[in-house]
Design a protein around this motif. Structure first.
Motif, short mmCIF file in Angstrom:
data_model
loop_
_atom_site.label_atom_id
_atom_site.label_comp_id
_atom_site.label_asym_id
_atom_site.label_seq_id
_atom_site.Cartn_x
_atom_site.Cartn_y
_atom_site.Cartn_z
N ALA A 126 0.85 -1.24 -0.01
CA ALA A 126 0.01 0.11 0.08
C ALA A 126 1.08 1.17 -0.05
O ALA A 126 2.22 1.41 0.50
CB ALA A 126 -0.83 -0.10 1.40
N MET A 127 0.22 2.31 -0.61
CA MET A 127 1.12 3.48 -0.63
C MET A 127 1.12 3.99 1.12
O MET A 127 0.37 3.90 1.80
CB MET A 127 0.25 4.36 -1.40
N HIS A 128 2.42 4.67 1.14
CA HIS A 128 2.67 5.20 2.50
C HIS A 128 1.73 6.22 2.78
O HIS A 128 1.31 7.16 1.91
CB HIS A 128 4.22 5.89 2.77
N PRO A 129 0.80 6.51 3.83
CA PRO A 129 0.05 7.54 3.88
C PRO A 129 0.44 8.70 3.75
O PRO A 129 -0.23 9.63 3.29
CB PRO A 129 -0.61 7.40 5.91
N ALA A 130 1.70 9.22 4.02
CA ALA A 130 2.21 10.79 3.87
C ALA A 130 2.05 10.79 2.44
O ALA A 130 1.79 11.80 1.83
CB ALA A 130 3.79 10.68 4.40
N ASP A 131 2.51 10.05 1.62
CA ASP A 131 2.38 10.20 0.15
C ASP A 131 0.96 10.37 -0.51
O ASP A 131 0.86 11.28 -1.26
CB ASP A 131 2.94 9.01 -0.65
N PHE A 136 -3.05 14.11 -2.38
CA PHE A 136 -4.55 14.59 -2.45
C PHE A 136 -4.23 16.09 -2.28
O PHE A 136 -5.08 17.00 -3.00
CB PHE A 136 -5.28 14.33 -1.35
N ARG A 137 -3.21 16.46 -1.50
CA ARG A 137 -3.10 18.10 -1.59
C ARG A 137 -2.66 18.69 -2.74
O ARG A 137 -2.99 19.61 -3.24
CB ARG A 137 -1.83 18.31 -0.44
N GLU A 149 -15.30 17.41 -5.39
CA GLU A 149 -14.81 16.97 -6.79
C GLU A 149 -13.94 15.92 -6.72
O GLU A 149 -14.04 14.70 -7.15
CB GLU A 149 -14.35 18.11 -7.49
N ILE A 150 -13.13 16.15 -5.68
CA ILE A 150 -12.18 14.99 -5.38
C ILE A 150 -12.53 13.58 -4.89
O ILE A 150 -12.46 12.55 -5.44
CB ILE A 150 -10.89 15.42 -4.43
N ALA A 151 -13.74 13.83 -4.01
CA ALA A 151 -14.47 12.81 -3.52
C ALA A 151 -15.36 12.16 -4.39
O ALA A 151 -15.28 10.90 -4.48
CB ALA A 151 -15.45 13.37 -2.29
N ALA A 152 -15.86 12.93 -5.50
CA ALA A 152 -16.58 12.18 -6.48
C ALA A 152 -15.69 11.40 -7.34
O ALA A 152 -16.08 10.20 -7.84
CB ALA A 152 -17.44 13.27 -7.31
N ARG A 153 -14.42 11.58 -7.44
CA ARG A 153 -13.62 10.90 -8.36
C ARG A 153 -12.93 9.72 -7.61
O ARG A 153 -12.24 9.00 -8.44
CB ARG A 153 -12.50 12.19 -9.01
N PHE A 154 -12.95 9.66 -6.51
CA PHE A 154 -12.48 8.53 -5.73
C PHE A 154 -13.34 7.88 -4.78
O PHE A 154 -12.94 6.86 -4.36
CB PHE A 154 -11.31 9.04 -4.84
N GLY A 155 -14.49 8.19 -4.82
CA GLY A 155 -15.66 7.44 -4.30
C GLY A 155 -15.56 7.38 -2.82
O GLY A 155 -15.88 6.48 -2.08
N ILE A 156 -15.11 8.43 -2.19
CA ILE A 156 -14.99 8.65 -0.61
C ILE A 156 -16.00 9.97 -0.42
O ILE A 156 -16.32 10.58 -1.08
CB ILE A 156 -13.76 8.91 -0.35
#
Length: 709
Positions: A126-131, A136-137, A149-156
């Motif tokens: 899994a990707m490191h959380p910091a990355d 996202f930033r 918009e970001i939420a809609a593109r990633f389903g969260i």
């Protein structure tokens, strides 16, 4: 590589490694898939959103379905990519695509389907959380996408995106510390409370061995005001924001409304609102002045007046009688009803309000006091305005009708022989200065007056010590004169009561039930006090014994100080407080309960668990032990309600049992000792019984404390 489109007609012969487009409705879940626990709804939602925004980024791996004779049926089992297949089915259900949507797949008939499905799920990192946070930033800053918009593109959810954006805004220095493993995720989340990098780094540098997340949050918000603060409750978030203030929100914990960043602005708004209330009260009631403070000015040094008994007007008397009769009739009519109808309940409230309104008219401030006095409007602990009336400033005091005789104020002392000696003067009592008083018409000299009044004082001391009833009145008069009359030197006993300001040690204590009960008791006595302190002695002397003792007890109670301060060393005083608590059978469960605000939120997790273990059960401890500090404190509060648990410092110790010492004949030991002495050797019993008891104990060799003369 050959690509065969089979959207309407499937290939009859499958070749391993071939990339094909297969209709969605021709794909099935592989019975040999290693994943037995199905994908969660959340991950299916995330897959669906990602595919809708970016398409399927990774091919599905499939194998053809064979019938009993080994012939391909036209359907395919999904060995790798079952989550993506389910996501596309969800999109079909939502009418976003058709059920025949072509899905890009890779046919694999060489590798074992079970093995490759297992490999797909475990051979990855899994990707490191910091990355992830910084990625996202970057989407937010470089592409200008908002959380929705970001939420809609990633389903969260947008809230999750905001959390990751907040973490992505943590100081790069602290992010690297997190990558190096010297900060936990919970600690990084705590630093994410603010996006002020300098403040984050400052707090990090000042942390010691204790890096609990709640400590980090506390340090980050040390200069802020919590939304639960009385000032924030008084002003409200909307008015604060409209005035230009900002509220810092913690996206990761329940922050109870966040933190107000501009404390100075908040104080300014509080003062402004209090001033508005004060001006309204001053104009409506006619006071000379009205002053506002956030905290009650206990050291104001002003004399305070209280409402005095007042006669009701005839119309008020009639209205009171009518309301009381109506209330009594209604009570008799509905006395046995389990539940009152709404209209009856409303009528009860109206009558009670009318009775209370008229009762309030039975005591009123003297118009002259209102014309000369003022009010303080302060902020209560619960975030409401509190109005304190009846204060008279020194410049508004009425001049005394009679001139007061000024004394020099020199003291005196009594030596070991009982002789009176003057202190602070080197004059000789026989220096001849009294001769000036021999001329006709001249008063006695100051020196002679001091001499004579010293003898009179000695006589008063001797006489008062022989009349306990009058001594009680005198002490009560001295205490009351200083308790209810500011700056009035109207007492001759040199007793100076002091009262520690408890609100300086426990915020909001004056607004507790016990604090209000004490204030009401004090106000009741203050109302009964005569307006002129010169009439106080006559007032106290006219009271029955029970009332005198009640007033004495109230004045004495105001001087109690059992506060423990870290820099004080007063073990004997604290022992006396313990004895007093035992003597009055103090039960603090009637005045204090452990809540998040009063105790649980101010101790460690270990303390909370110890409390629950002692007051509730070990099973309750097991349920709480995995929680973080704030949720643990909140969960413990209802568990402790009604248990009567108290911390050790609030518990009253049982008083030691008194054992009367007797001799073998059943007589009092002290009396027996005296009786056994020969008449010529027996010593006279001291007149003071306390001294007599001390003498007897000393003769028996038992230790006792001797007070210094």
């Amino acid at each position: 590589m050959t690509i065969i489109e089979t959207s309407a007609k499937t290939a009859t012969v499958s070749e391993s490694g071939t990339e094909v487009f297969i209709p969605l409705n021709k794909l099935k879940k592989s019975p040999r898939n290693a994943r037995k626990i199905p994908h969660s709804e959340a991950i299916i939602e995330a897959y669906a959103a990602s595919i809708a925004a970016k398409g399927i980024l990774q091919n599905l791996v499939v194998e053809p379905e064979l019938d009993g004779e080994g012939t391909e049926t036209g359907f395919y089992f999904v060995s790798i990519g079952e989550g993506r297949r389910l996501a596309q089915l969800l999109r079909v259900k939502r009418k976003q695509i058709k059920k025949t949507e072509p899905i890009r797949c890779v046919i694999d008939i060489v590798n074992d389907a079970h093995e490759i499905s297992l490999d797909e799920n475990i051979t990855r990192e899994a990707m490191h959380p910091a990355d992830q946070f910084e990625a996202f930033r970057e989407l937010h800053c470089e592409r200008g996408w908002g959380a929705e918009e970001i939420a809609a593109r990633f389903g969260i959810t947008a809230h999750v995106v905001r959390q990751r954006l907040r973490l992505g805004a943590v100081s790069p220095k602290l992010m690297q510390v997190y990558r190096d493993g010297d900060l936990t995720l919970d600690q990084l989340i705590a630093f994410g409370l603010t996006d002020d990098h300098a403040r984050q780094e400052q707090v990090f540098e000042n942390l010691n061995y204790n890096r609990e997340p709640y400590i980090i949050r506390r340090e980050l918000t040390r200069t802020h005001v919590a939304a639960t603060d009385r000032r924030a409750n008084f002003i409200g978030a909307e008015a604060y924001v409209e005035a230009g203030g900002t509220i810092l929100r913690d996206l990761f914990t329940e922050d109870r409304g966040g933190f107000y960043e501009d404390a100075a602005l908040l104080d300014q708004l509080v003062i402004g609102k209090l001033q508005s209330i004060a001006e309204t009260v001053r104009e409506a009631e006619g006071w000379k002045w009205a002053d506002v403070h956030i905290d009650y000015p206990h050291a104001n040094g002003l004399r305070r007046t209280y409402p005095q008994p007042a006669e009701l007007l005839e119309e008020d008397e009639a209205a009171y009688a009518a309301a009381s009769d109506a209330f009594n009739r209604l009570t008799e009519e509905w006395d046995n009803a389990e539940e009152l109808p709404d209209d009856v309940d409303q009528r009860f409230g109206e009558l009670e309000g009318e009775i209370e309104r008229i009762d309030a008219l039975r005591h009123a401030y003297v118009p002259d006091d209102i014309a000369r006095g003022g009010v303080f409007v302060v902020l209560s602990h619960d975030g409401t305005a509190r109005i304190e009336r009846g204060f008279i400033r020194a410049e508004d005091e009425q001049p005394e009708l009679e001139a007061k005789t000024q004394s020099e104020g020199e003291g005196y002392s009594i030596n070991g022989d009982g002789e009176i000696t003057e202190a602070g003067t080197g004059s000789d009592p026989d220096d001849g200065s009294d001769e000036e008083a021999e001329d006709d018409g001249k008063p006695l000299s100051d020196l002679l007056v001091r001499d004579l009044t010293a003898h009179r004082t000695l006589g008063l001391r001797l006489a008062l010590g022989e009349q306990p009833d009058i001594a009680v009145i005198a002490v009560t008069h001295t205490l009351a004169a200083q308790t209810f009359y500011q700056g009035a030197e109207a007492h001759c006993l040199e007793i100076r009561p002091t009262s520690t300001y408890l609100a300086g040690h426990a915020a909001g204590i004056e607004d507790t039930a016990a604090g209000k009960a004490l204030a009401d008791r004090h106000s009741g006595w203050a109302t009964d006090m005569p307006r002129d302190v010169a009439d106080l002695w006559g007032f106290i002397a006219s009271l029955d014994h029970a009332s005198v003792m009640a007033l004495f007890a109230h004045c004495a109670s105001l001087t109690v100080n059992a506060v423990k301060l870290p820099w004080e060393r007063k073990p004997r005083a604290h022992e006396a407080a313990e004895r007093l608590a035992a003597a009055v059978a103090l039960d603090m469960t009637a005045h204090w309960t452990p809540t998040v605000r009063t105790y649980l939120g101010r101790v460690t997790k270990a303390h909370i668990l110890d409390v629950v273990r002692e007051a509730v059960s070990e099973e309750a401890v097991d349920r709480l032990s995995a929680l973080k500090k704030q949720p643990m404190a909140e969960a413990a509060e209802p568990l402790l309600a009604g248990t009567g648990w108290l911390p050790a410092v609030l518990r009253t110790q049982e008083p030691p049992a008194f054992v009367e010492r007797q001799d073998a004949g059943g007589r009092d030991a002290r009396s027996a000792d005296v009786a056994e002495l020969e008449p010529e050797t027996a010593q006279p019993e001291p007149a003071n019984s306390a001294l007599a008891e001390s003498s007897a104990l000393a003769e028996e060799g038992e230790p006792f404390n001797v007070a210094a003369e």
